[in-house]
Design a protein around this motif. Structure first.
Motif, PDB file in Angstrom:
ATOM      1  N   TRP A 139       0.864  -1.180   0.000  1.00  0.00           N
ATOM      2  CA  TRP A 139       0.000   0.000   0.000  1.00  0.00           C
ATOM      3  C   TRP A 139       0.898   1.227   0.000  1.00  0.00           C
ATOM      4  O   TRP A 139       2.097   1.131   0.258  1.00  0.00           O
ATOM      5  CB  TRP A 139      -0.920   0.018   1.225  1.00  0.00           C
ATOM      6  CG  TRP A 139      -0.136   0.093   2.516  1.00  0.00           C
ATOM      7  CD1 TRP A 139       0.454  -0.951   3.172  1.00  0.00           C
ATOM      8  CD2 TRP A 139       0.179   1.268   3.257  1.00  0.00           C
ATOM      9  NE1 TRP A 139       1.113  -0.494   4.292  1.00  0.00           N
ATOM     10  CE2 TRP A 139       0.955   0.864   4.374  1.00  0.00           C
ATOM     11  CE3 TRP A 139      -0.118   2.613   3.107  1.00  0.00           C
ATOM     12  CZ2 TRP A 139       1.437   1.762   5.319  1.00  0.00           C
ATOM     13  CZ3 TRP A 139       0.362   3.505   4.049  1.00  0.00           C
ATOM     14  CH2 TRP A 139       1.131   3.076   5.133  1.00  0.00           C
ATOM     15  N   ILE A 140       0.317   2.378  -0.281  1.00  0.00           N
ATOM     16  CA  ILE A 140       1.067   3.633  -0.189  1.00  0.00           C
ATOM     17  C   ILE A 140       0.111   4.778   0.104  1.00  0.00           C
ATOM     18  O   ILE A 140      -1.036   4.781  -0.350  1.00  0.00           O
ATOM     19  CB  ILE A 140       1.890   3.917  -1.469  1.00  0.00           C
ATOM     20  CG1 ILE A 140       2.865   5.077  -1.221  1.00  0.00           C
ATOM     21  CG2 ILE A 140       0.990   4.196  -2.658  1.00  0.00           C
ATOM     22  CD1 ILE A 140       4.014   5.133  -2.210  1.00  0.00           C
ATOM     23  N   MET A 141       0.565   5.705   0.908  1.00  0.00           N
ATOM     24  CA  MET A 141      -0.154   6.948   1.158  1.00  0.00           C
ATOM     25  C   MET A 141       0.887   8.048   0.981  1.00  0.00           C
ATOM     26  O   MET A 141       1.886   8.081   1.701  1.00  0.00           O
ATOM     27  CB  MET A 141      -0.730   6.958   2.574  1.00  0.00           C
ATOM     28  CG  MET A 141      -1.674   8.103   2.829  1.00  0.00           C
ATOM     29  SD  MET A 141      -3.169   7.964   1.822  1.00  0.00           S
ATOM     30  CE  MET A 141      -4.382   7.708   3.070  1.00  0.00           C
ATOM     31  N   ASP A 142       0.676   8.900  -0.010  1.00  0.00           N
ATOM     32  CA  ASP A 142       1.656   9.942  -0.283  1.00  0.00           C
ATOM     33  C   ASP A 142       0.976  11.252  -0.626  1.00  0.00           C
ATOM     34  O   ASP A 142      -0.241  11.315  -0.814  1.00  0.00           O
ATOM     35  CB  ASP A 142       2.636   9.512  -1.371  1.00  0.00           C
ATOM     36  CG  ASP A 142       1.986   9.220  -2.722  1.00  0.00           C
ATOM     37  OD1 ASP A 142       0.759   9.039  -2.786  1.00  0.00           O
ATOM     38  OD2 ASP A 142       2.721   9.149  -3.724  1.00  0.00           O
ATOM     39  N   ILE A 143       1.772  12.289  -0.695  1.00  0.00           N
ATOM     40  CA  ILE A 143       1.308  13.650  -0.961  1.00  0.00           C
ATOM     41  C   ILE A 143       2.480  14.402  -1.586  1.00  0.00           C
ATOM     42  O   ILE A 143       3.641  14.041  -1.364  1.00  0.00           O
ATOM     43  CB  ILE A 143       0.834  14.341   0.341  1.00  0.00           C
ATOM     44  CG1 ILE A 143       0.294  15.761   0.079  1.00  0.00           C
ATOM     45  CG2 ILE A 143       1.920  14.351   1.391  1.00  0.00           C
ATOM     46  CD1 ILE A 143      -0.326  16.420   1.304  1.00  0.00           C
ATOM     47  N   TYR A 144       2.161  15.420  -2.370  1.00  0.00           N
ATOM     48  CA  TYR A 144       3.249  16.249  -2.887  1.00  0.00           C
ATOM     49  C   TYR A 144       2.796  17.697  -3.045  1.00  0.00           C
ATOM     50  O   TYR A 144       1.608  18.013  -3.095  1.00  0.00           O
ATOM     51  CB  TYR A 144       3.809  15.713  -4.208  1.00  0.00           C
ATOM     52  CG  TYR A 144       2.822  15.527  -5.335  1.00  0.00           C
ATOM     53  CD1 TYR A 144       2.571  16.530  -6.264  1.00  0.00           C
ATOM     54  CD2 TYR A 144       2.154  14.311  -5.495  1.00  0.00           C
ATOM     55  CE1 TYR A 144       1.694  16.342  -7.310  1.00  0.00           C
ATOM     56  CE2 TYR A 144       1.275  14.113  -6.540  1.00  0.00           C
ATOM     57  CZ  TYR A 144       1.057  15.133  -7.448  1.00  0.00           C
ATOM     58  OH  TYR A 144       0.180  14.941  -8.487  1.00  0.00           O
ATOM     59  N   LEU A 145       3.814  18.561  -3.095  1.00  0.00           N
ATOM     60  CA  LEU A 145       3.614  19.989  -3.272  1.00  0.00           C
ATOM     61  C   LEU A 145       4.350  20.379  -4.542  1.00  0.00           C
ATOM     62  O   LEU A 145       5.501  19.969  -4.742  1.00  0.00           O
ATOM     63  CB  LEU A 145       4.207  20.751  -2.071  1.00  0.00           C
ATOM     64  CG  LEU A 145       3.938  22.232  -1.988  1.00  0.00           C
ATOM     65  CD1 LEU A 145       2.555  22.461  -1.396  1.00  0.00           C
ATOM     66  CD2 LEU A 145       4.979  22.907  -1.112  1.00  0.00           C
ATOM     67  N   LEU A 146       3.682  21.118  -5.405  1.00  0.00           N
ATOM     68  CA  LEU A 146       4.287  21.639  -6.627  1.00  0.00           C
ATOM     69  C   LEU A 146       4.328  23.152  -6.530  1.00  0.00           C
ATOM     70  O   LEU A 146       3.371  23.771  -6.056  1.00  0.00           O
ATOM     71  CB  LEU A 146       3.460  21.248  -7.856  1.00  0.00           C
ATOM     72  CG  LEU A 146       3.411  19.781  -8.230  1.00  0.00           C
ATOM     73  CD1 LEU A 146       2.281  19.524  -9.217  1.00  0.00           C
ATOM     74  CD2 LEU A 146       4.740  19.342  -8.816  1.00  0.00           C
ATOM     75  N   ARG A 147       5.410  23.733  -6.997  1.00  0.00           N
ATOM     76  CA  ARG A 147       5.519  25.195  -6.978  1.00  0.00           C
ATOM     77  C   ARG A 147       6.235  25.637  -8.247  1.00  0.00           C
ATOM     78  O   ARG A 147       7.178  24.987  -8.692  1.00  0.00           O
ATOM     79  CB  ARG A 147       6.303  25.646  -5.745  1.00  0.00           C
ATOM     80  CG  ARG A 147       6.410  27.162  -5.611  1.00  0.00           C
ATOM     81  CD  ARG A 147       7.011  27.584  -4.284  1.00  0.00           C
ATOM     82  NE  ARG A 147       6.079  27.254  -3.219  1.00  0.00           N
ATOM     83  CZ  ARG A 147       6.442  26.855  -1.995  1.00  0.00           C
ATOM     84  NH1 ARG A 147       7.708  26.748  -1.672  1.00  0.00           N
ATOM     85  NH2 ARG A 147       5.536  26.585  -1.091  1.00  0.00           N
TER      86      ARG A 147
END
Length: 152
Positions: A134-142
């Protein structure tokens, strides 16, 4: 009765809808606040979620794929993205900060210019999901124009 959920109930709106469908219906609903995935991501990378006085948007991978880069913001936080929707964007001028299993011993983070880091993130995400199941991830783009020289 208790329903323990991993995630941000204020952002992952399905959690509260599921609780409302429980039978018997809960007599009382209590949401215990915690550290959000966005807070854990920015802390792991030692960055601010936005540039000074600038707006940012929190969205899903599905919306990023369907709508593209949202107008009027330089920073976008993306959650619930099982398809690495950042790969649908033109990478030039974008910086990404990504994290999976944030706050856990298995935490993985990566960052850099999207043109360079994107492929690494796709590969790391696939390997981690295979290893963990399984995976739980997040990201921020700028946008790079908005990134400060101290951003990592």
């Amino acid at each position: 009765m208790a329903l323990l959920v991993w995630g941000d109930p204020s952002l992952y709106d399905s959690t509260l809808r599921i609780a409302a469908r429980l039978r018997p219906a809960p007599q009382q609903l209590q949401v215990v606040p915690g550290i959000t995935a966005l807070q854990a991501l920015t802390a792991a990378h030692a960055i601010a979620v936005n540039e000074v006085g600038q707006p940012f948007m929190v969205t899903t991978g599905r919306q990023l794929r369907a709508q593209g880069w949202p107008p009027g913001v330089d920073t976008v936080a993306v959650l619930l993205d099982g398809e690495c929707s950042f790969t649908t964007l033109a990478p030039e001028g974008l910086h990404i900060w990504w994290g999976a299993y944030l706050g856990m011993p298995t935490q993985i983070i990566d960052s850099g210019l999207l043109a360079e880091a994107g492929a690494r993130i796709v590969q790391a995400r696939a390997q981690a999901r295979q290893a963990q199941g399984w995976i739980m991830d997040i990201y921020l783009l700028r946008t790079q124009a908005a990134s400060t020289p101290t951003s990592r």
